[in-house]
Design a protein around this motif. Structure first.
Motif, PDB file in Angstrom:
ATOM      1  N   LEU A 118       0.980  -1.230  -0.039  1.00  0.00           N
ATOM      2  CA  LEU A 118       0.094  -0.089   0.116  1.00  0.00           C
ATOM      3  C   LEU A 118       1.099   1.295   0.113  1.00  0.00           C
ATOM      4  O   LEU A 118       0.347   2.329   0.494  1.00  0.00           O
ATOM      5  CB  LEU A 118      -0.965   0.067   1.042  1.00  0.00           C
ATOM      6  N   LEU A 121       0.530   4.752   2.461  1.00  0.00           N
ATOM      7  CA  LEU A 121      -0.203   4.373   3.395  1.00  0.00           C
ATOM      8  C   LEU A 121       0.402   3.195   4.292  1.00  0.00           C
ATOM      9  O   LEU A 121       0.367   3.121   5.310  1.00  0.00           O
ATOM     10  CB  LEU A 121      -1.582   4.148   2.948  1.00  0.00           C
ATOM     11  N   ILE A 124       2.991   4.619   6.713  1.00  0.00           N
ATOM     12  CA  ILE A 124       2.459   5.003   7.698  1.00  0.00           C
ATOM     13  C   ILE A 124       2.059   3.910   8.872  1.00  0.00           C
ATOM     14  O   ILE A 124       2.424   4.049   9.918  1.00  0.00           O
ATOM     15  CB  ILE A 124       1.329   6.044   7.688  1.00  0.00           C
ATOM     16  N   VAL A 125       1.331   2.715   8.289  1.00  0.00           N
ATOM     17  CA  VAL A 125       0.807   1.788   9.221  1.00  0.00           C
ATOM     18  C   VAL A 125       2.084   1.114   9.672  1.00  0.00           C
ATOM     19  O   VAL A 125       2.029   0.796  10.971  1.00  0.00           O
ATOM     20  CB  VAL A 125      -0.025   0.723   8.377  1.00  0.00           C
TER      21      VAL A 125
END
Length: 152
Positions: A118, A121, A124-125
Motif C-alpha cells: 500500500l 499508506l 504509515i501503518v
C-alpha cells in the motif's frame, strides 16, 4: 523496506538449536498466542529443506485471519536457513536465521527484511503499528526461548 536484526545467546549445543529451529512444528511455540498462529500445511518429515512450502493462518489485527505462505529457499545444515513469503500480508518478506557455535552455547542471529504493501499508506501503518508488532514478536520469542533453554 525495513531491515531488523535480532540476536540471542542460548546455552545449548548447536545440534540442539538446529534440531529445534529447523522443525516447522516448533513455530507455534515461539509465536505469541494473540497472533492466532496455526500451521496448516502438512510436513514432509521433521526437518526443513530447500523448496519446502509452509502455509499458516495468522491473526495479527483484530482476530482477522490471514493466510500466509512461505518457502524455505536455502538451508545450510547447522549454519542457516532462509524463509521467504510467497503470499501473505507483506509485499516482501525475507528472513535469515543464522546459528553460530560460541563458548557455552549458540548465538542466533535473525536478519529480517520486509516491506508492507500500500505504498505511502502502508509506510504509515508500518511506522505506527507493524514495526512495533514485529519487534514484539521477536521479544516474545526471546522470552520463551530463555524460559525453555536458559540464557548465557
Amino acid at each position: 523496506m525495513q531491515e531488523l536484526q535480532f540476536t540471542q545467546h542460548l546455552p545449548i549445543s548447536l545440534d540442539e538449536a538446529w534440531l529445534f529451529f529447523s522443525n516447522p512444528a516448533n513455530l507455534k511455540e515461539i509465536t505469541p498466542s494473540h497472533m492466532g498462529f496455526v500451521v496448516t500445511s502438512k510436513y514432509h518429515g521433521e526437518k526443513m529443506y530447500p523448496g519446502q512450502i509452509i502455509r499458516y493462518i495468522v491473526k495479527p489485527v483484530l482476530g482477522i485471519p490471514l493466510k500466509w505462505c512461505t518457502e524455505i529457499t536455502h538451508v545450510v545444515d547447522r549454519k542457516y536457513f532462509i524463509d521467504e513469503q510467497r503470499f501473505g500480508p507483506y509485499a516482501f518478506w525475507h528472513h535469515q536465521h543464522h546459528f553460530i557455535e560460541v563458548d557455552g552455547g549458540v548465538l542466533m542471529r535473525d536478519i529480517l527484511n520486509y516491506k508492507v504493501p500500500l505504498g505511502f499508506l502502508g509506510n504509515i501503518v508500518d511506522a505506527v503499528f507493524i514495526n512495533n508488532e514485529v519487534r514484539g514478536i521477536f521479544e516474545y520469542r526471546k522470552k520463551i526461548l530463555t524460559e525453555r533453554f536458559g540464557s548465557l
